[in-house]
Design a protein around this motif. Structure first.
Motif, PDB file in Angstrom:
ATOM      1  N   LYS A  36     -23.545   4.668 -28.385  1.00 30.72           N
ATOM      2  CA  LYS A  36     -22.692   4.598 -27.465  1.00 30.72           C
ATOM      3  C   LYS A  36     -21.853   3.401 -27.311  1.00 30.72           C
ATOM      4  N   PRO A  37     -20.992   3.597 -26.531  1.00 31.86           N
ATOM      5  CA  PRO A  37     -20.216   2.139 -26.421  1.00 31.86           C
ATOM      6  C   PRO A  37     -20.687   1.188 -25.485  1.00 31.86           C
ATOM      7  N   LYS A  38     -20.715  -0.027 -25.716  1.00 29.14           N
ATOM      8  CA  LYS A  38     -21.246  -0.978 -24.978  1.00 29.14           C
ATOM      9  C   LYS A  38     -20.588  -0.964 -23.251  1.00 29.14           C
ATOM     10  N   LYS A  39     -21.530  -1.026 -22.441  1.00 29.89           N
ATOM     11  CA  LYS A  39     -20.964  -0.841 -21.006  1.00 29.89           C
ATOM     12  C   LYS A  39     -20.360  -2.437 -20.821  1.00 29.89           C
ATOM     13  N   ARG A  40     -18.879  -2.198 -20.183  1.00 30.17           N
ATOM     14  CA  ARG A  40     -18.424  -3.460 -19.663  1.00 30.17           C
ATOM     15  C   ARG A  40     -18.898  -3.814 -18.391  1.00 30.17           C
ATOM     16  N   PHE A  41     -18.892  -5.216 -17.936  1.00 26.05           N
ATOM     17  CA  PHE A  41     -19.212  -5.669 -16.698  1.00 26.05           C
ATOM     18  C   PHE A  41     -17.954  -5.425 -15.863  1.00 26.05           C
ATOM     19  N   ASN A  42     -18.185  -5.142 -14.538  1.00 22.67           N
ATOM     20  CA  ASN A  42     -17.004  -4.712 -13.805  1.00 22.67           C
ATOM     21  C   ASN A  42     -16.915  -6.001 -12.903  1.00 22.67           C
TER      22      ASN A  42
END
Length: 160
Positions: free
Chosen positions: A64-70
């Motif tokens: 899974k792609p790493k979630k980016r911080f918004n």
């Protein structure tokens, strides 16, 4: 001759001093059907190593792609905290100083502290008077100390 070589290799193997070629020789020796009777205990271990070499992991791993911080929400939260802070600081300044239990004038604060310290002093003095009888107990124990000295002298007299 081969058996002596295997025994030396086993000793080196147990000490962690073998090379990969020497370990391969040990695996080949213990994969045979006929092994020296006093070395039979090593056979299951090396067979396990051979079996483990042939195992492969066949399941697919979902990456899974790493979630980016918004960072947009971080800026919104910072603005909200600043607005709340400005609101509460202006409301505190507008109200009286006594609302928070503080005094605006230093003379009033000094007078109140003096009252509180006087009250504490009175209560402390009452407690000290209640414990005053302990001095009499100390005097009584001092006289008992004299009795111990008399007892020691009588022991000396009767021993001689």
């Amino acid at each position: 001759m081969v058996l002596d070589n295997i025994e030396k290799l086993l000793e080196k193997y147990e000490n962690g001093e073998t090379t990969l070629k020497e370990e391969a020789q040990l695996k080949n020796y213990f994969s045979q059907k006929i092994v020296a009777p006093h070395l039979e205990m090593y056979k299951p271990m090396f067979q396990y190593f051979l079996g483990n070499q042939q195992e492969q992991f066949t399941k697919d791993l979902p990456l899974k792609p790493k979630k980016r911080f918004n960072y947009k929400w971080l800026s919104v939260a910072a603005v909200a905290v600043l607005m709340i802070g400005f609101y509460f600081t202006t409301s505190i300044i507008d109200n009286n100083c006594n609302d928070l239990g503080t005094y605006c004038e230093p003379e009033e604060a000094l007078e109140e502290v003096s009252k509180q310290l006087a009250m504490i002093s009175n209560h402390f003095n009452k407690g000290a008077q209640a414990v005053g009888y302990l001095n009499e107990v100390d005097k009584g124990t001092a006289t008992l100390g004299y009795l111990n000295e008399i007892e020691n002298t009588t022991k000396i007299i009767f021993k001689k």
